[in-house]
Design a protein around this motif. Structure first.
Motif, mmCIF file in Angstrom:
data_model
loop_
_atom_site.group_PDB
_atom_site.id
_atom_site.type_symbol
_atom_site.label_atom_id
_atom_site.label_comp_id
_atom_site.label_asym_id
_atom_site.label_seq_id
_atom_site.Cartn_x
_atom_site.Cartn_y
_atom_site.Cartn_z
ATOM 1 N N ALA A 371 0.857 -1.196 0.000
ATOM 2 C CA ALA A 371 0.000 0.000 0.000
ATOM 3 C C ALA A 371 0.886 1.236 0.000
ATOM 4 O O ALA A 371 1.938 1.270 0.656
ATOM 5 N N ALA A 372 0.448 2.263 -0.738
ATOM 6 C CA ALA A 372 1.171 3.552 -0.796
ATOM 7 C C ALA A 372 0.174 4.672 -0.578
ATOM 8 O O ALA A 372 -0.855 4.741 -1.249
ATOM 9 N N SER A 373 0.470 5.548 0.368
ATOM 10 C CA SER A 373 -0.429 6.663 0.681
ATOM 11 C C SER A 373 0.377 7.764 1.353
ATOM 12 O O SER A 373 1.553 7.581 1.692
ATOM 13 N N GLU A 374 -0.275 8.913 1.539
ATOM 14 C CA GLU A 374 0.378 10.003 2.270
ATOM 15 C C GLU A 374 0.599 9.583 3.714
ATOM 16 O O GLU A 374 -0.272 8.991 4.346
ATOM 17 N N ALA A 375 1.795 9.863 4.220
ATOM 18 C CA ALA A 375 2.130 9.462 5.585
ATOM 19 C C ALA A 375 1.279 10.237 6.585
ATOM 20 O O ALA A 375 1.095 11.444 6.440
ATOM 21 N N PRO A 376 0.718 9.557 7.592
ATOM 22 C CA PRO A 376 -0.051 10.264 8.632
ATOM 23 C C PRO A 376 0.832 11.270 9.369
ATOM 24 O O PRO A 376 2.056 11.161 9.385
ATOM 25 N N ALA A 377 0.176 12.255 9.989
ATOM 26 C CA ALA A 377 0.913 13.334 10.662
ATOM 27 C C ALA A 377 1.802 12.792 11.772
ATOM 28 O O ALA A 377 2.927 13.260 11.973
#
Length: 465
Positions: A371-377
């Motif tokens: 899975a590839a997504s924007e890293a959480p804060a």
């Protein structure tokens, strides 16, 4: 608090300066008008005073006689603060003359020490009448005949007239200055925003370079910004030459080492088994080590460039297709956030994710997920540069690793399962490449019970049309 916005700084300084300037201008103009009004008021009283002087004489039976016509009804209305009075002085004891507005009341008289006469034998002072009005008194003393009989002449005016006049003028003045100030601030803000617009264009051009959409800082910039744009373009060109030179040197080194290592591997096949296996093992390890350090040198050079960009979805789809062909018995799931790109070279991305997929496929029972997504804060942490980060997760349903095994697996050349093929360099190479891009690799137990590998890498969000 330090203001970081250039526009906000200029607007704040302009606002402060305009406010101070307008307040000072308002006070100065109001003060000058007050002085002018007071001077005019005093001149009016002086004119009325001599009108009374010219209207009064000594009449029959040595009494004061005269009826001054000052042309102002306030001298005929009671309690207005506008009065005139003629009082005999010295041995002259006639009855005084007063205006109808004063009636039977009287006005206090200041001593000559408190308010001395000027060179024209006039004096002006302020008193309060019996009705509570603050009045200004214009006074003089005149000899009325040849016998030396004299009288004191006084004319008063209500100071409230001056205060009301000054107050009305000041109110109108402050409203006008406030309107002018607000208009000036709006015009200044528009002028500043218009003047700084080329900086926004320069920022947009830099963003396009960072996103890989352009290779130079392009645009029609004003004379003040053009040198900066030229320097940035020169820096980009210098970085490009550094990268190309590094790539050429890496290629030359790889080519020069390829043949000796191949010879060693070939010679290992003709040696006896014990010596041949040893030579082969060491040659393969040397080959892996050389490739690893060559990658690090290439990445170190590439990291200085701002043009590295790889689309996440097509690159990962290619890797998954290869893994499905090589591992037909395993199920591979792929999930990628649309329009996601990574700020790294494609071959570096493929090498890091490829190593993780190979490990996952080697130890998985049935399925592997990527899975590839924007890293959480909370994963990004405290990044002072406020960059965009991407999280790549590779997870399998195999036996997984314990915390102490994870620490051991991260060591170069260490293999926890000798029954599986491999050199033990995969995770170490992944960690090195990730660190060179200022990212990080984290290993833990996943939701399926197997190993979960999380890569935090620099990314670029693709603009959506």
């Amino acid at each position: 608090m330090r203001i970081k916005s250039l526009t906000a700084r200029v607007l704040l300084l302009t606002t402060l300066w305009s406010t101070v300037a307008l307040v000072v201008i308002g006070l100065v103009i109001s003060t000058l008008y007050r002085k002018s009004a007071e001077r005019g008021f005093q001149d009016l009283l002086r004119a009325q005073l001599y009108n009374v002087v010219n209207s009064v004489t000594i009449g029959d039976q040595e009494a004061l006689a005269g009826s001054p016509q000052l042309g102002d009804l306030r001298f005929a209305q009671p309690k207005t603060g506008w009065y005139w009075m003629v009082e005999p002085l010295g041995t002259y004891t006639a009855a005084p003359l007063v205006s109808p507005s004063l009636g039977a009341s009287n006005l206090p008289v200041l001593s000559v020490l408190e308010a001395p006469f000027d060179k024209n034998y006039e004096r002006y002072y302020i008193v309060t009448d019996s009705f509570g009005n603050r009045v200004q008194v214009a006074e003089t003393e005149v000899v009325l005949d040849t016998d030396g009989r004299a009288a004191r002449f006084r004319v008063t005016g209500n100071i409230a007239v001056v205060e009301d006049d000054v107050g009305t003028f000041s109110h109108s003045l402050y409203l006008a200055l406030a309107g002018f100030g607000v208009g000036s601030l709006i015009v200044n803000a528009l002028a500043i925003l218009f003047g700084l617009k080329p900086l926004d264009k320069a920022r947009g051009a830099l963003e396009r370079i960072r996103a890989g959409e352009s290779e130079r800082l392009q645009g029609d910039f004003p004379r003040e910004i053009l040198p900066l744009a030229n320097e940035v373009n020169a820096l980009i060109e210098s970085n490009r030459r550094i990268v190309e030179r590094a790539r050429m040197q890496v290629g030359n080194l790889a080519h020069s080492l390829k043949t000796p290592i191949a010879v060693l591997l070939n010679e290992s096949r003709v040696l006896d088994r014990s010596h041949g296996d040893l030579v082969k093992l060491q040659a393969e390890a040397m080959q892996g080590q050389v490739q690893s350090y060559l990658n690090r040198a290439r990445i170190a050079a590439q990291r200085e460039s701002v043009l590295a960009r790889t689309e996440a979805e097509p690159a990962l789809e290619r890797l998954v297709r290869v893994m499905r062909r090589l591992n037909a018995d395993k199920e591979f799931e792929l999930s990628v956030t649309p329009n996601l790109a990574l700020a790294m070279e494609q071959q570096d991305l493929e090498e890091t994710v490829g190593n993780l997929l190979e490990n996952a496929a080697r130890f998985a029972d049935h399925k592997v997920r990527i899975a590839a997504s924007e890293a959480p804060a909370e994963i990004k942490g405290n990044d002072p540069a406020r960059r965009f980060w991407v999280e790549l997760v590779v997870e399998d349903d195999g036996p997984g690793l314990e915390p102490d095994q994870i620490r051991e697996a991260m060591k170069r050349g260490r293999r926890l399962d000798e029954s599986k093929p491999g050199t033990g360099l995969g995770l170490s190479i992944v960690s090195e490449i990730t660190n060179e891009y200022q990212g990080r690799l984290e290993l833990s137990r996943g939701t399926w019970g197997g190993l979960r590998a999380s890569l935090i890498l620099p990314g670029v969000m693709k603009d959506v049309a």
